[in-house]
Design an enzyme around this catalytic site. Structure first.
Site, PDB file in Angstrom:
ATOM      1  CB  THR A  70       6.117  -4.432   3.375  1.00  0.00           C
ATOM      2  OG1 THR A  70       5.608  -4.848   4.658  1.00  0.00           O
ATOM      3  CG2 THR A  70       7.335  -3.545   3.626  1.00  0.00           C
ATOM      4  CD  GLU A 122       2.552   5.001   6.831  1.00  0.00           C
ATOM      5  OE1 GLU A 122       2.261   4.013   7.595  1.00  0.00           O
ATOM      6  OE2 GLU A 122       2.122   6.253   7.244  1.00  0.00           O
ATOM      7  CE1 TYR A 136      -1.142   5.568   4.914  1.00  0.00           C
ATOM      8  CE2 TYR A 136      -0.310   3.825   4.106  1.00  0.00           C
ATOM      9  CZ  TYR A 136      -0.644   4.229   4.981  1.00  0.00           C
ATOM     10  OH  TYR A 136      -0.137   3.645   6.222  1.00  0.00           O
ATOM     11  CG  ASP A 176       0.290   8.730   7.609  1.00  0.00           C
ATOM     12  OD1 ASP A 176      -0.924   8.914   7.665  1.00  0.00           O
ATOM     13  OD2 ASP A 176       0.950   8.523   8.411  1.00  0.00           O
ATOM     14  CD1 TRP A 221      -4.629  -3.111   5.011  1.00  0.00           C
ATOM     15  CD2 TRP A 221      -3.149  -4.394   4.111  1.00  0.00           C
ATOM     16  NE1 TRP A 221      -3.721  -2.295   4.712  1.00  0.00           N
ATOM     17  CE2 TRP A 221      -2.650  -3.046   4.246  1.00  0.00           C
ATOM     18  CE3 TRP A 221      -2.229  -5.138   3.259  1.00  0.00           C
ATOM     19  CZ2 TRP A 221      -1.333  -2.790   3.796  1.00  0.00           C
ATOM     20  CZ3 TRP A 221      -0.975  -4.734   2.981  1.00  0.00           C
ATOM     21  CH2 TRP A 221      -0.496  -3.517   3.521  1.00  0.00           C
ATOM     22  NE  ARG A 267      -3.463   2.372   2.691  1.00  0.00           N
ATOM     23  CZ  ARG A 267      -3.726   2.867   3.954  1.00  0.00           C
ATOM     24  NH1 ARG A 267      -3.375   2.398   5.132  1.00  0.00           N
ATOM     25  NH2 ARG A 267      -4.516   4.020   4.178  1.00  0.00           N
TER      26      ARG A 267
END
Length: 452
Positions: free
Chosen positions: A66, A63, A55, A57, A419, A53
Site C-alpha cells: 500500500t 505482492e 511487483y 516477489d 518510495w 507498489r
C-alpha cells in the site's frame, strides 16, 4: 507519535486449475497475471497511480504494498484496494488464457500458506522516530506480537500426524527468529533491516513480518491499530510489566494451538504467563493511556474491539465478535459445515473451505459471500475501495507520487519512481527527493509536473 505513517505489504498465493486439476505452474500464471503490467510499465515491479507498489516477489508471488497511510481506515481501504487491483489482473489473465485456447481458472489467495507447506507474508510497516531506543521497542513489542494472534489471527486447519487441529495463526508455524535482519531465510517476528524510506536521521521503519493476512476489515484495523497504539505508548514512556519470553519461537506456536488463551508460556527467568494475561496487560495500559490521550474515534474503536475479543476468549462465548475477527468467523463457518455434513475437521472439504475463504475473487471467494450476507463486519465501503484503486491517500507523500505518475503517464513521458524519488527520464534527468512521508504538498513536485 500520534500521527504515524503505516503501510501493509501483502503477498498472494497463486494457482491455475482446469476442471479441478492444476493447469499451469505458478511461474506461468504469474507471467499471465503481469503481462498487462509489463506492457505499460516495462517491468513486473511498478508504482501505481494510487501511490502503491505492485511487483512479483520471490517464488512467483504477486505482492502489493500500500501507499503510505496516516490513519487506520485509510490503511484498511488501501489494503482492500490491493485486492481489487489483483482481481483485475486475474480477470484479464483468464481472458488471455481463453483467447489463447488454454482455458483455466486463476485463483489468488490472500493467505499465508500453500498445500506444499510454503509460507508467504503480510508485512506491516510503522514509521518510528530515530531518537527512540530500538532495543526497548522490540523488547516490549515482542511479547505483544507473539500473543496478538489471539485477537487477529486468520485461523487455519493444521493437519498433524495425529489429527487435524484448528490454530489461531497461519504464520506462526513458519517463524524462526525473534528479531533479525533477514526476511526469507529465518523469518523473524521483527525485521531490523534499516531502510526507512524517509529522512534516515529522523526516522526508521519498523518492519513486522509475523502477522497473518486478514480478510475481515475489522481484524485488519485491530491488527495495525493495536500495534500502532502499543508503539505510541512505548514512545510516550508508558511502563509495561516485563513479559520477556524464554523462547519466542516456541511460544508463538504454543499460543497458536491454544484457542482458550490460557495455556502458560514460559517467560525469561522461569516465570509463566498465558497469552490472555499478556494481552490483558497491554490492553489495560491502553485503556489507561486513552484517558489522557487526545480523543481519536478510530483508536477508541480498536480498543473497544480489543477488549471485547479478550472477553470473548476468556468466556469462550464469541457471539459479540463473530463478525469481526477472522479466526472466529472461520471457525464458526467450519463448525456449521461439520455439523451440517457430519464431517471431521480432517476432511479434505474443510481444507478446501479454508483455502476458499481467502479467494479474493468477488462472487466466488467464501469470505466475500459471508461479507455480502452481513456475516463479516465492514469498516469501509465499496465506493471508498474503488476510489482507492486509482487515488492515493491525500494526506501523505503518496499524493505527490500518485499525481506525478498520473501526469507523466497522461503526458506520455518516461519516468522512474520509488518510495522517495520522482524522476523524469529526459535529458535533464530532473529528480525530486521526497524525504518527508508526512508531506503531501511540495512546490518542487508541482514544478516538475508543470514542466511536462
Amino acid at each position: 507519535m500520534q500521527r504515524r505513517i503505516m503501510g501493509i505489504e501483502t503477498e498472494f498465493g497463486v494457482t491455475c486449475t482446469f476442471h479441478g486439476h492444476r493447469r499451469l505452474s505458478p511461474d506461468e500464471v504469474a507471467r499471465y497475471l503481469f503481462r498487462r503490467v509489463v506492457s505499460w510499465g516495462r517491468s513486473s515491479n511498478v508504482f501505481l497511480r494510487n501511490g502503491a507498489r505492485l511487483y512479483l516477489d520471490v517464488g512467483s508471488h504477486p505482492e502489493y504494498a500500500t501507499a503510505e497511510c496516516d490513519n487506520l481506515i485509510q490503511l484498511v481501504t488501501h489494503d482492500r484496494a490491493g485486492e481489487r487491483v489483483l482481481e483485475d489482473l486475474l480477470i484479464d489473465a483468464e481472458q488471455r488464457l481463453a483467447d489463447e485456447g488454454i482455458g483455466g481458472d486463476i485463483y489468488l489467495f490472500k493467505n499465508n500458506t500453500d498445500s506444499a507447506g510454503n509460507s508467504y507474508g503480510c508485512h506491516e510497516n510503522y514509521l518510528i522516530v530515530r531518537a527512540g531506543e530500538f532495543s526497548r521497542i522490540s523488547d516490549v513489542l515482542l511479547p505483544f506480537l507473539v500473543t496478538r494472534q489471539l485477537i487477529c489471527g486468520a485461523g487455519k486447519v493444521l493437519q498433524t500426524p495425529k489429527a487435524a487441529t484448528f490454530c489461531l495463526s497461519q504464520r506462526a508455524e513458519h517463524i524462526w527468529e525473534g528479531v533479525s535482519s533477514a526476511t526469507t531465510r529465518s523469518r523473524p517476528i521483527i525485521n531490523t533491516r534499516d531502510e526507512p524510506h524517509a529522512d534516515a536521521e529522523k526516522y526508521r521503519r519498523l518492519h513486522v513480518i509475523v502477522g497473518d493476512s486478514n480478510m475481515c476489515e475489522a481484524t485488519t484495523m485491530l491488527k495495525v491499530g493495536t500495534a500502532s497504539l502499543v508503539l505510541e505508548m512505548i514512545e510516550a514512556g508508558v511502563p509495561f510489566r516485563d513479559f520477556s519470553l524464554d523462547n519466542p519461537i516456541r511460544a508463538i506456536r504454543e499460543v497458536s494451538h491454544d484457542l482458550t488463551g490460557r495455556r502458560p508460556v514460559r517467560l525469561a527467568g522461569g516465570r509463566q504467563a498465558s497469552a490472555l494475561d499478556i494481552q490483558r496487560e497491554y490492553y489495560s495500559r491502553a485503556v489507561e493511556y486513552l484517558q489522557s490521550r487526545e480523543p481519536n474515534t478510530q483508536i477508541e474503536q480498536v480498543v473497544d474491539l480489543w477488549g471485547r475479543q479478550l472477553d470473548a476468549v476468556e468466556s469462550q462465548d464469541f457471539a459479540k465478535v463473530d463478525t469481526e475477527i477472522d479466526w472466529v468467523i472461520k471457525r464458526k463457518l467450519f463448525q456449521r459445515y461439520q455439523d451440517r455434513y457430519n464431517m471431521e475437521l480432517s476432511d479434505p472439504k474443510i481444507s478446501q473451505l479454508d483455502l476458499a475463504y481467502h479467494d479474493i475473487k468477488r462472487g466466488r471467494g467464501v469470505f466475500d459471500l459471508l461479507q455480502r450476507k452481513g456475516l463479516a463486519a465492514r469498516i469501509t465501503t465499496d465506493e471508498e475501495i474503488d476510489a482507492a484503486v486509482t487515488t492515493p491517500p491525500q494526506t501523505t507523500r503518496a499524493k505527490l507520487r500518485g499525481e506525478f505518475i498520473s501526469a507523466a503517464q497522461e503526458a506520455g513521458r518516461d519516468f522512474t519512481v520509488d518510495w522517495v524519488h520522482l524522476k523524469l527520464n529526459d535529458q535533464a534527468q530532473r529528480t525530486v527527493l521526497c524525504k518527508d512521508p508526512f508531506r503531501s504538498v511540495d512546490e518542487r513536485v508541482k514544478r516538475l509536473i508543470a514542466s511536462m
